[in-house]
Design an enzyme around this catalytic site. Structure first.
Site, PDB file in Angstrom:
ATOM      1  CG  ASP A   1      -1.870   1.204   1.202  1.00 39.52           C
ATOM      2  OD1 ASP A   1      -2.612   1.354   0.213  1.00 39.52           O
ATOM      3  OD2 ASP A   1      -1.868   1.995   2.163  1.00 39.52           O
TER       4      ASP A   1
ATOM      5  CD  GLU B   1      -2.002   5.691   2.854  1.00 42.37           C
ATOM      6  OE1 GLU B   1      -2.739   6.480   2.205  1.00 42.37           O
ATOM      7  OE2 GLU B   1      -2.413   4.607   3.289  1.00 42.37           O
TER       8      GLU B   1
ATOM      9  CD  GLU C   1      -6.828  18.652  -0.407  1.00 46.49           C
ATOM     10  OE1 GLU C   1      -6.559  18.828  -1.608  1.00 46.49           O
ATOM     11  OE2 GLU C   1      -6.842  19.582   0.433  1.00 46.49           O
TER      12      GLU C   1
ATOM     13  CG  HIS D   1      -2.594  10.164   4.017  1.00 44.67           C
ATOM     14  ND1 HIS D   1      -3.249   8.997   3.693  1.00 44.67           N
ATOM     15  CD2 HIS D   1      -2.541  10.893   2.869  1.00 44.67           C
ATOM     16  CE1 HIS D   1      -3.569   9.018   2.402  1.00 44.67           C
ATOM     17  NE2 HIS D   1      -3.157  10.166   1.891  1.00 44.67           N
TER      18      HIS D   1
ATOM     19  CG  HIS E   1      -6.589   6.066   4.640  1.00 45.52           C
ATOM     20  ND1 HIS E   1      -6.993   5.075   3.778  1.00 45.52           N
ATOM     21  CD2 HIS E   1      -7.712   6.738   4.986  1.00 45.52           C
ATOM     22  CE1 HIS E   1      -8.300   5.157   3.593  1.00 45.52           C
ATOM     23  NE2 HIS E   1      -8.759   6.161   4.317  1.00 45.52           N
TER      24      HIS E   1
ATOM     25  CG  ASP F   1      -4.549   1.165   5.135  1.00 46.47           C
ATOM     26  OD1 ASP F   1      -5.016   1.043   6.282  1.00 46.47           O
ATOM     27  OD2 ASP F   1      -4.792   2.141   4.405  1.00 46.47           O
TER      28      ASP F   1
END
Length: 228
Positions: free
Chosen positions: A7, A9, A52, A57, A150, A155
């Site tokens: 994963d 970010e 945002e 995160h 996140h 994740d």
């Protein structure tokens, strides 16, 4: 078989518009079992973190400022994943970002076919149903209460559990028989138990054997123990 559940970010949605990777997390599976070997790296995106993205995160400019740039960790990352199959939820998004970063470094791109998209698998298995990672955790009863923000490594760990459920549960290829297609030119084989050279000693005591015999005698001549 080695697989890497992966994963990333990012600061946004499009690397060609200036968005960058800020975190990579990966979990190694061997034979569909987590080995405990992981890869985790925060990355300085060399740009400000949009509000945002920070809300999603929890990674701000101050935190990321002293982290290594992707150019400093790209080769180590490629060495970690090697040629292993990459298990990714919405693989197109992560591969797009990873290949952009690798291209800017002049390093080899990750082939699209190296990735296995769990989002596509979920949509095929459960058409019309929500297929987000949180939705799949609810479907399979996987605890994701620690997923308040996140995070790439967390994740990946959750996705590893979801992936195993999507393909049939933990250790789906665990079996006592092995079969290979005759097209491969290999004869089919099946595991067969071999008799012991020396039988195991009985664990039933004389007192227990006598009690059992007394119990069977009370059942009459039609009892299976007597007939057989």
């Amino acid at each position: 078989m080695r697989e890497i559940v992966l994963d990333t970010e990012t600061t946004g949605f499009d690397p060609e518009s200036g968005d960058r990777i800020v975190e990579i997390g990966a979990v190694e599976l061997i034979g569909h079992v987590a080995t405990g070997n992981t890869y985790h790296q925060y990355i300085n995106p060399e740009r400000s973190m949009p509000d945002e993205a920070f809300q999603v995160h929890g990674l701000g400019d101050d935190f990321l400022r002293d982290k290594p740039k992707f150019a400093e960790i790209g080769r180590d990352f490629l060495r970690f994943i090697g040629s292993s199959k990459l298990i990714i939820h919405n693989a197109a998004f992560d591969i797009k970002f990873l290949n952009a970063e690798l291209k800017w470094m002049g390093l080899p791109q990750i082939p699209w076919e190296q990735a296995l998209d769990t989002l596509a698998i979920a949509r095929k298995r459960f058409p019309g149903s929500p297929a987000s990672l949180d939705a799949l955790c609810r479907r399979f009863g996987i605890d994701n209460t620690s997923r308040t923000l996140h995070g790439a490594l967390l994740d990946s760990e959750i996705l590893a559990e979801v992936y195993l459920e999507l393909i049939g549960g933990r250790q789906p290829d665990f079996a006592l028989s092995t079969r290979q297609s005759p097209k491969a030119g290999v004869q089919e084989t099946e595991w067969v138990a071999r008799p012991r050279s020396v039988p195991l000693p009985p664990r039933l005591s004389a007192k227990e054997a006598a009690a059992h015999a007394e119990f069977v005698a009370k059942l009459g001549d039609d009892a299976l123990w007597i007939k057989l």
